[in-house]
Design a protein around this motif. Structure first.
Motif, short mmCIF file in Angstrom:
data_model
loop_
_atom_site.label_atom_id
_atom_site.label_comp_id
_atom_site.label_asym_id
_atom_site.label_seq_id
_atom_site.Cartn_x
_atom_site.Cartn_y
_atom_site.Cartn_z
N VAL A 27 0.87 -1.17 0.00
CA VAL A 27 0.00 0.00 0.00
C VAL A 27 0.90 1.22 0.00
O VAL A 27 1.69 1.42 0.93
CB VAL A 27 -0.93 0.01 1.22
N VAL A 28 0.80 2.03 -1.03
CA VAL A 28 1.61 3.25 -1.14
C VAL A 28 0.69 4.43 -0.86
O VAL A 28 -0.15 4.78 -1.70
CB VAL A 28 2.26 3.37 -2.53
N PRO A 29 0.80 5.05 0.30
CA PRO A 29 -0.14 6.12 0.66
C PRO A 29 0.14 7.40 -0.12
O PRO A 29 1.20 7.57 -0.73
CB PRO A 29 0.11 6.31 2.16
N ASP A 30 -0.83 8.29 -0.08
CA ASP A 30 -0.77 9.57 -0.77
C ASP A 30 0.53 10.30 -0.44
O ASP A 30 0.75 10.69 0.71
CB ASP A 30 -1.98 10.41 -0.34
N PRO A 31 1.40 10.54 -1.42
CA PRO A 31 2.68 11.21 -1.12
C PRO A 31 2.51 12.60 -0.53
O PRO A 31 3.38 13.06 0.22
CB PRO A 31 3.37 11.27 -2.49
N ALA A 32 1.41 13.28 -0.85
CA ALA A 32 1.20 14.62 -0.30
C ALA A 32 1.15 14.61 1.21
O ALA A 32 1.52 15.59 1.86
CB ALA A 32 -0.09 15.22 -0.86
N LEU A 33 0.71 13.49 1.78
CA LEU A 33 0.67 13.35 3.23
C LEU A 33 1.80 12.47 3.75
O LEU A 33 2.41 12.76 4.78
CB LEU A 33 -0.68 12.77 3.67
N ALA A 34 2.12 11.42 3.03
CA ALA A 34 3.07 10.42 3.54
C ALA A 34 4.53 10.84 3.40
O ALA A 34 5.39 10.26 4.05
CB ALA A 34 2.85 9.09 2.83
N LYS A 76 -1.45 10.31 19.32
CA LYS A 76 -0.05 10.73 19.43
C LYS A 76 0.65 10.61 18.08
O LYS A 76 1.38 11.50 17.67
CB LYS A 76 0.70 9.91 20.48
N ASP A 77 0.39 9.51 17.37
CA ASP A 77 0.91 9.34 16.01
C ASP A 77 -0.10 9.93 15.03
O ASP A 77 -0.80 9.23 14.30
CB ASP A 77 1.16 7.85 15.74
N TYR A 78 -0.17 11.26 15.03
CA TYR A 78 -1.22 12.00 14.36
C TYR A 78 -1.23 11.74 12.86
O TYR A 78 -2.27 11.50 12.24
CB TYR A 78 -1.00 13.49 14.64
N GLN A 79 -0.04 11.79 12.26
CA GLN A 79 0.06 11.59 10.81
C GLN A 79 -0.31 10.16 10.43
O GLN A 79 -1.00 9.93 9.44
CB GLN A 79 1.49 11.91 10.37
N GLN A 80 0.13 9.21 11.23
CA GLN A 80 -0.23 7.81 10.98
C GLN A 80 -1.74 7.61 11.03
O GLN A 80 -2.32 6.93 10.17
CB GLN A 80 0.45 6.92 12.02
N LEU A 81 -2.39 8.20 12.03
CA LEU A 81 -3.84 8.09 12.14
C LEU A 81 -4.53 8.65 10.90
O LEU A 81 -5.46 8.05 10.36
CB LEU A 81 -4.31 8.81 13.41
N MET A 82 -4.05 9.78 10.41
CA MET A 82 -4.67 10.39 9.23
C MET A 82 -4.49 9.51 8.01
O MET A 82 -5.40 9.36 7.18
CB MET A 82 -4.06 11.77 8.97
N ARG A 139 0.19 22.93 11.18
CA ARG A 139 -0.45 22.40 9.98
C ARG A 139 -1.97 22.38 10.16
O ARG A 139 -2.48 22.49 11.28
CB ARG A 139 0.04 20.98 9.68
N ARG A 140 -2.68 22.22 9.04
CA ARG A 140 -4.13 22.01 9.10
C ARG A 140 -4.42 20.62 9.66
O ARG A 140 -3.78 19.64 9.27
CB ARG A 140 -4.74 22.12 7.70
N GLN A 141 -5.41 20.54 10.52
CA GLN A 141 -5.78 19.24 11.09
C GLN A 141 -6.28 18.28 10.01
O GLN A 141 -6.00 17.08 10.07
CB GLN A 141 -6.86 19.40 12.15
#
Length: 289
Positions: free
Chosen positions: A106-113, A149-155, A251-253
């Motif tokens: 699974v290759v997640p969205d590069p804009a976020l990952a 706590k792992d905010y980016q991972q959750l998103m 950053r934006r939530q």
């Protein structure tokens, strides 16, 4: 609590299990993980089934990150889960999770990952999303519970579940903290006594950054230039205390993009995220604005 280490055993144990709440972990559990288990229980109710997994996922470790030295504390983890009311512990080894080389990822969205944690740890989120997708396929939960706590991972996991139309609701649980504000993390176990005393400074600096952002928003002075000064001051404060900051940023939530000028001064929900190394451990935290 039942323990299964095979896919066949897992699926047999889940036959007729009702609503399933799932908490994936890499073990070395602490009270933050156990809070996720309790939240899963609350969500599925007494008639549902709470499943936790313990699997140290090689795919999310980078070439300079020591997979082999990650703490394996299975007996303790199992005891804690049993005491917390987990119904089923799935504990596969690598031959069960990856019986053949994992050629599909699974290759997640590069804009976020590729930003923040993804910039510091290239490929990390590919490994996270791949193993979570595979665990979802194995457990087939209705609810997955993850820490904020792992905010980016959750998103990223939320986005993956949404875009693949997975039949699982992703629930974020508030960060569990020590009394002095330190976010609970398996990495905290690597802190020396003096580092442990210093570690809450990360949260204090993030909260100070939030205060500065709110004040500048209130008086209309929160421009990108002003924000850069606020973020730099926060990094400098940590560095002066002996930390090695990777980033402290606003950053934006909703997508972790940099806010526009209008969003800086409006009511766009924002979040301050920080990552910094204190001695050997690298600590993460965030505070929503």
């Amino acid at each position: 609590m039942r323990i299964e280490d095979s896919l066949e055993g897992l699926r047999g144990a889940l036959a007729g299990a009702g609503s399933v709440g799932f908490v994936p972990t890499m073990g070395n559990l602490h009270a933050g993980h156990l809070a996720l288990v309790r939240e899963a229980r609350r969500l599925v109710g007494p008639e549902g089934t709470v499943v936790a997994s313990v699997f140290v996922n090689r795919l999310q470790f980078g070439p300079n990150e020591d997979f082999d030295k990650y703490p394996r504390t299975f007996e303790r983890d199992a005891a804690l889960l049993r005491e917390t009311g987990c119904d089923l512990l799935f504990a596969p080894d690598e031959t069960v999770m990856y019986p053949e080389p994992q050629a599909f990822h699974v290759v997640p969205d590069p804009a976020l990952a590729s930003t923040l944690e993804g910039a510091v740890r290239p490929g990390h989120f590919d490994g996270v999303c791949t193993v979570v997708m595979k665990l979802f396929a194995m457990v087939q939960p209705e609810i997955g519970v993850f820490g904020r706590k792992d905010y980016q991972q959750l998103m990223l996991i939320r986005g993956m579940a949404r875009q693949f139309a997975l039949p699982v609701r992703i629930v974020g649980h508030d960060t569990v903290r020590e009394a002095d504000g330190l976010a609970l993390s398996s990495r905290n176990g690597y802190l020396t006594a003096s580092e442990r005393s210093e570690a809450p400074s990360l949260n204090r600096v993030l909260r100070g950054t939030v205060d500065a952002v709110r004040a500048a928003r209130a008086d209309g002075s929160l421009t990108h230039e002003a924000l850069e000064r606020i973020e730099a001051a926060a990094c400098n404060e940590l560095a002066a205390r002996g930390w090695k900051p990777d980033y402290i940023t606003l950053r934006r939530q909703r997508d972790l993009h940099v806010p526009t000028n209008a969003e800086l001064l409006g009511d766009e929900p924002l979040v301050v995220l920080g990552a910094a190394r204190l001695g050997t451990p690298r600590l993460l935290d965030n505070v929503e604005v």
